[in-house]
Design a protein around this motif. Sequence first.
Motif, PDB file in Angstrom:
ATOM      1  N   LEU A   3       0.787  -1.096   0.174  1.00  0.00           N
ATOM      2  CA  LEU A   3       0.071   0.028   0.086  1.00  0.00           C
ATOM      3  C   LEU A   3       0.899   1.218  -0.063  1.00  0.00           C
ATOM      4  O   LEU A   3       0.544   2.357  -0.732  1.00  0.00           O
ATOM      5  CB  LEU A   3      -0.704   0.148   1.097  1.00  0.00           C
ATOM      6  CG  LEU A   3      -2.101  -0.914   1.276  1.00  0.00           C
ATOM      7  CD1 LEU A   3      -2.691  -1.136   2.452  1.00  0.00           C
ATOM      8  CD2 LEU A   3      -2.900  -0.598   0.177  1.00  0.00           C
ATOM      9  N   LEU A   4       1.855   1.480   0.724  1.00  0.00           N
ATOM     10  CA  LEU A   4       2.622   2.514   0.795  1.00  0.00           C
ATOM     11  C   LEU A   4       3.564   2.575  -0.370  1.00  0.00           C
ATOM     12  O   LEU A   4       3.669   3.644  -1.072  1.00  0.00           O
ATOM     13  CB  LEU A   4       3.921   2.173   2.008  1.00  0.00           C
ATOM     14  CG  LEU A   4       3.219   2.466   3.292  1.00  0.00           C
ATOM     15  CD1 LEU A   4       4.199   1.800   4.504  1.00  0.00           C
ATOM     16  CD2 LEU A   4       2.624   3.835   3.727  1.00  0.00           C
ATOM     17  N   SER A   5       3.544   1.675  -1.026  1.00  0.00           N
ATOM     18  CA  SER A   5       4.333   1.584  -2.478  1.00  0.00           C
ATOM     19  C   SER A   5       3.351   2.271  -3.538  1.00  0.00           C
ATOM     20  O   SER A   5       3.734   3.177  -4.359  1.00  0.00           O
ATOM     21  CB  SER A   5       4.788   0.264  -2.959  1.00  0.00           C
ATOM     22  OG  SER A   5       5.054   0.152  -4.422  1.00  0.00           O
ATOM     23  N   ALA A   6       2.070   2.079  -3.242  1.00  0.00           N
ATOM     24  CA  ALA A   6       0.961   2.564  -4.121  1.00  0.00           C
ATOM     25  C   ALA A   6       0.897   4.089  -3.702  1.00  0.00           C
ATOM     26  O   ALA A   6       0.763   4.923  -4.759  1.00  0.00           O
ATOM     27  CB  ALA A   6      -0.447   1.967  -3.862  1.00  0.00           C
ATOM     28  N   CYS A   7       0.999   4.358  -2.659  1.00  0.00           N
ATOM     29  CA  CYS A   7       0.823   5.855  -2.180  1.00  0.00           C
ATOM     30  C   CYS A   7       2.043   6.533  -2.787  1.00  0.00           C
ATOM     31  O   CYS A   7       1.935   7.804  -3.266  1.00  0.00           O
ATOM     32  CB  CYS A   7       1.136   5.889  -0.646  1.00  0.00           C
ATOM     33  SG  CYS A   7      -0.543   5.477   0.065  1.00  0.00           S
ATOM     34  N   SER A   8       3.406   5.952  -2.621  1.00  0.00           N
ATOM     35  CA  SER A   8       4.472   6.849  -3.299  1.00  0.00           C
ATOM     36  C   SER A   8       4.285   6.842  -4.694  1.00  0.00           C
ATOM     37  O   SER A   8       4.894   8.114  -5.324  1.00  0.00           O
ATOM     38  CB  SER A   8       5.759   5.767  -2.973  1.00  0.00           C
ATOM     39  OG  SER A   8       5.898   5.514  -1.839  1.00  0.00           O
ATOM     40  N   GLN A   9       3.897   6.061  -5.434  1.00  0.00           N
ATOM     41  CA  GLN A   9       3.696   6.245  -7.069  1.00  0.00           C
ATOM     42  C   GLN A   9       2.819   7.277  -7.337  1.00  0.00           C
ATOM     43  O   GLN A   9       3.147   8.295  -8.122  1.00  0.00           O
ATOM     44  CB  GLN A   9       3.182   4.928  -7.641  1.00  0.00           C
ATOM     45  CG  GLN A   9       4.021   3.715  -7.521  1.00  0.00           C
ATOM     46  CD  GLN A   9       3.390   2.349  -7.600  1.00  0.00           C
ATOM     47  OE1 GLN A   9       2.082   2.370  -8.037  1.00  0.00           O
ATOM     48  NE2 GLN A   9       4.097   1.587  -7.518  1.00  0.00           N
ATOM     49  N   SER A  15      -2.508   8.307   6.821  1.00  0.00           N
ATOM     50  CA  SER A  15      -3.423   7.503   7.490  1.00  0.00           C
ATOM     51  C   SER A  15      -2.853   5.745   7.762  1.00  0.00           C
ATOM     52  O   SER A  15      -3.196   5.128   8.657  1.00  0.00           O
ATOM     53  CB  SER A  15      -4.616   7.157   6.712  1.00  0.00           C
ATOM     54  OG  SER A  15      -4.478   6.905   5.477  1.00  0.00           O
ATOM     55  N   ILE A  16      -2.164   5.345   6.688  1.00  0.00           N
ATOM     56  CA  ILE A  16      -1.563   4.105   6.869  1.00  0.00           C
ATOM     57  C   ILE A  16      -0.665   4.037   8.161  1.00  0.00           C
ATOM     58  O   ILE A  16      -0.595   3.068   8.716  1.00  0.00           O
ATOM     59  CB  ILE A  16      -1.000   3.462   5.422  1.00  0.00           C
ATOM     60  CG1 ILE A  16      -2.201   3.113   4.524  1.00  0.00           C
ATOM     61  CG2 ILE A  16      -0.329   2.319   5.903  1.00  0.00           C
ATOM     62  CD1 ILE A  16      -1.466   3.192   2.990  1.00  0.00           C
ATOM     63  N   HIS A  17       0.296   4.927   8.136  1.00  0.00           N
ATOM     64  CA  HIS A  17       1.285   5.095   9.158  1.00  0.00           C
ATOM     65  C   HIS A  17       0.413   5.126  10.384  1.00  0.00           C
ATOM     66  O   HIS A  17       0.852   4.298  11.610  1.00  0.00           O
ATOM     67  CB  HIS A  17       1.998   6.306   9.142  1.00  0.00           C
ATOM     68  CG  HIS A  17       3.218   6.446   9.969  1.00  0.00           C
ATOM     69  ND1 HIS A  17       4.072   7.566   9.728  1.00  0.00           N
ATOM     70  CD2 HIS A  17       3.559   5.646  10.856  1.00  0.00           C
ATOM     71  CE1 HIS A  17       4.868   7.308  10.917  1.00  0.00           C
ATOM     72  NE2 HIS A  17       4.815   6.054  11.338  1.00  0.00           N
ATOM     73  N   GLU A  18      -0.667   5.798  10.617  1.00  0.00           N
ATOM     74  CA  GLU A  18      -1.372   5.717  11.793  1.00  0.00           C
ATOM     75  C   GLU A  18      -2.098   4.584  12.064  1.00  0.00           C
ATOM     76  O   GLU A  18      -2.028   4.356  13.100  1.00  0.00           O
ATOM     77  CB  GLU A  18      -2.623   6.888  11.557  1.00  0.00           C
ATOM     78  CG  GLU A  18      -1.860   8.319  11.863  1.00  0.00           C
ATOM     79  CD  GLU A  18      -3.016   9.440  11.442  1.00  0.00           C
ATOM     80  OE1 GLU A  18      -4.374   9.292  11.142  1.00  0.00           O
ATOM     81  OE2 GLU A  18      -2.758  10.435  11.263  1.00  0.00           O
ATOM     82  N   PHE A  19      -2.477   3.929  11.070  1.00  0.00           N
ATOM     83  CA  PHE A  19      -3.361   2.740  11.346  1.00  0.00           C
ATOM     84  C   PHE A  19      -2.152   1.618  11.795  1.00  0.00           C
ATOM     85  O   PHE A  19      -2.398   0.781  12.732  1.00  0.00           O
ATOM     86  CB  PHE A  19      -3.766   2.094  10.004  1.00  0.00           C
ATOM     87  CG  PHE A  19      -4.405   0.784  10.142  1.00  0.00           C
ATOM     88  CD1 PHE A  19      -5.808   0.810  10.174  1.00  0.00           C
ATOM     89  CD2 PHE A  19      -3.893  -0.525   9.913  1.00  0.00           C
ATOM     90  CE1 PHE A  19      -6.569  -0.297  10.301  1.00  0.00           C
ATOM     91  CE2 PHE A  19      -4.683  -1.610  10.044  1.00  0.00           C
ATOM     92  CZ  PHE A  19      -6.093  -1.499  10.104  1.00  0.00           C
ATOM     93  N   VAL A  20      -0.907   1.643  11.353  1.00  0.00           N
ATOM     94  CA  VAL A  20       0.110   0.676  11.547  1.00  0.00           C
ATOM     95  C   VAL A  20       0.580   1.037  13.102  1.00  0.00           C
ATOM     96  O   VAL A  20       0.631  -0.056  13.822  1.00  0.00           O
ATOM     97  CB  VAL A  20       1.343   0.991  10.930  1.00  0.00           C
ATOM     98  CG1 VAL A  20       2.364   0.332  11.457  1.00  0.00           C
ATOM     99  CG2 VAL A  20       1.088   0.433   9.379  1.00  0.00           C
ATOM    100  N   LEU A  59       9.229  -2.393   7.238  1.00  0.00           N
ATOM    101  CA  LEU A  59       8.165  -1.413   7.144  1.00  0.00           C
ATOM    102  C   LEU A  59       8.618   0.080   7.496  1.00  0.00           C
ATOM    103  O   LEU A  59       8.060   0.929   6.770  1.00  0.00           O
ATOM    104  CB  LEU A  59       7.252  -1.991   8.423  1.00  0.00           C
ATOM    105  CG  LEU A  59       5.594  -1.186   8.213  1.00  0.00           C
ATOM    106  CD1 LEU A  59       4.998  -1.148   6.872  1.00  0.00           C
ATOM    107  CD2 LEU A  59       4.858  -2.138   9.283  1.00  0.00           C
ATOM    108  N   HIS A  60       9.351   0.042   8.281  1.00  0.00           N
ATOM    109  CA  HIS A  60       9.901   1.513   8.802  1.00  0.00           C
ATOM    110  C   HIS A  60      10.492   2.051   7.465  1.00  0.00           C
ATOM    111  O   HIS A  60      10.235   3.442   7.041  1.00  0.00           O
ATOM    112  CB  HIS A  60      10.816   1.476   9.623  1.00  0.00           C
ATOM    113  CG  HIS A  60      10.328   1.828  10.962  1.00  0.00           C
ATOM    114  ND1 HIS A  60      10.805   1.282  12.311  1.00  0.00           N
ATOM    115  CD2 HIS A  60       9.558   2.887  11.385  1.00  0.00           C
ATOM    116  CE1 HIS A  60      10.195   1.619  13.439  1.00  0.00           C
ATOM    117  NE2 HIS A  60       9.249   2.628  12.859  1.00  0.00           N
ATOM    118  N   ASN A  61      11.372   1.248   6.693  1.00  0.00           N
ATOM    119  CA  ASN A  61      11.710   1.838   5.374  1.00  0.00           C
ATOM    120  C   ASN A  61      10.746   2.263   4.444  1.00  0.00           C
ATOM    121  O   ASN A  61      11.099   3.135   3.624  1.00  0.00           O
ATOM    122  CB  ASN A  61      12.727   0.792   4.834  1.00  0.00           C
ATOM    123  CG  ASN A  61      14.128   0.815   5.665  1.00  0.00           C
ATOM    124  OD1 ASN A  61      14.328   1.767   6.284  1.00  0.00           O
ATOM    125  ND2 ASN A  61      14.875  -0.255   5.315  1.00  0.00           N
TER     126      ASN A  61
END
Length: 676
Positions: free
Chosen positions: A251-257, A266-271, A282-284
């Motif tokens: 998901l974070l890869s999709a956000c980056s793109q 929001s994913i960070h907060e969820f994590v 995951l941190h990376n």
Amino acid sequence: MKLLVLALNSFYYSSCLFLQSRRLLSSVSTNQFKWNSTTSVIITNPTLVIMESCSTMSQLRQIQAHMTRTGLITHTFPVSRVLAFCALADGGDIRYAHVLFDQIEKPNTYMWNTMIRGYCKAEIPNFAFSFFRRMVGEHVEMDCRSFVFALKSCERFETVVESESVHCMVCKMGFESELLVRNGLIHFYADRGRLKLARKLFDESSLRDVVTWTSMIDGYASRNYSEEAMSLFKLMLSSGIEPNEVTFIALLSACSQKGQLSMGKSIHEFVEKKNKYCSLSLHNALLDMYVKCNSLMAARELFNKMESRDVFSWTSMVNGYAKCGDLESARELFDQTPEKNVVTWNALISGYSQNNKPVEAVKLFHEMIEAGMIPVEHTLVSVLSACGQLSFLNLGQWLLKYFINSRRTCLTVTLANAFIDMYAKCGCIDAATEIFNAMTKRDLVSWNSIIAAYATNGCARQAMNLFDQMVRSGFKPDDITFVSLLTACSHGGLVSAGREYFESMERNYGTEPKREHYSCMIDLLGRNGLLEEAYKLITNMPMEPCEAAWGSLLNACKIHGNVELAKLSAGNVLSLDPKDSGIYVLLANICAKEKGWGDVKMARSLMREKGVKKIPGRSLVEIEGEFLEFLVADESHPQTEEIYKVLNEIYFLTELEDYRCECDPPTMNLQNGDDS
């Protein structure tokens, strides 16, 4: 009595081997590969216990010899462990495993699967798939893992014929309802970009676990379908499936793109809410998302909080600061990086090259070579860009000779394009053409690069001919192509051709003219004395004129001595960039040429009022790998006296040559009787 002797002998050999192997294994460096074997069987046999700690083939052969001597090797489980080590361990040998497999009278399903998996690990897919075909041909009983490993081997094939045959066998043998197999199929098709087929299998699945959802989400994310990935993630949560670390990374890869910072946050907060422990991977991924979404403050805050960091963590931050132009922070982090890899060096070299710091890029490249790092394609592209900016032809030629001609690096399309650009900026149009003609495969950038090479070097007709060849080759020109063409027409004074290209951009190729194209047309018209038409074009632009447009008109006014239009143009440029000292000087020179001393005085006083100082001209010279920068009348160099002495001698010789030319009698054209 004989049984007792055999038992004692067996115990003796086992004990000797146990002690010998213990000493051998204890001497193994902790840096060597270890065998991460997986088995649900509780192992109690001392020989097999020792083998589970085995790390090299030398150790394995000693253990196997003892197993052969004691007859342990004839049992199914022990021989399967030997086979597994040879095929799967980092210190194993797949060829040895193959020989061993052929000696087993009746290998079971686990052994067949081990060979397929082993050849996949060894990156020899043909052999892996051949074992699967043998299983089918010899009617060997299969399990779910047989199909999963077979699909794994298919990932390296260019065609999908092999994978389709595996899929057919799955359906034929009734394994399509097995979750493990279905997940393998979804993952395979998603990974190969066949997202419709993967989604069909996903939708038809009556049972889905976190792997099913993650495989599909990752498939969408890796193919830039970030919205579909996000939508599926929300559906996953509503289905009551708890995402895992791989899900979040996808998901974070999709956000980056897509640069979706809010979704990434929001994913960070969820994590943080759901997971007490966050792994380094995951941190990376979070760090990479913040950097690519240009949120460096959040990235730095996360970076500072990370308890452990690896080279990826440091490189992400160096790359982030370099791309945003904060080269000081990028260099600071680069110097602090405990262990650098080639990507770390590339990040800073590229940052210097792309932010008009070519000298620093070249210096860092030399440091990289001295550090023993081997440059890759991205490194060479960045350094070639720096060479082009500095006109460092010698370094560019050395890169071609050392890395390409000596076959240390393959000349890819991207690298060839970089060489064309470098040679063009160094004025070596023939060398650029030689690289272009030698290319067996070209892309649009290749054509744009060679057209730009001819355009910037004043070869307008050749640039236009290349454009015609490009179109005939099936390439559709883009906005960069037309910038080069209009530049070529401007340098060649080809007004009619320039007008035709400008008008055909949108009409024939669907490319809407941008500011750069208007600037090129204004320059073309202005250079050819069509100042009124140029001024009309700049005032009728569908967007606000940029500095380049007004600057082109101002330069045309200097060429043709139009003071009034020059004042108007200069005023517009200065309203956009009041600190540009060159505009004040150019305006003053135009007015001085027409003896408008009052306007000259006004331009000079305006500079003083605004605190603008003329930026002195700088020159750069490379001597034995060292770069020396100097100004006009510079006396800072320790060898200044010798330098100026040589310059004076050059001036004297030049004046002497001019004197000789003036004194030489004119040549006579005897045929016509006139002075030539």
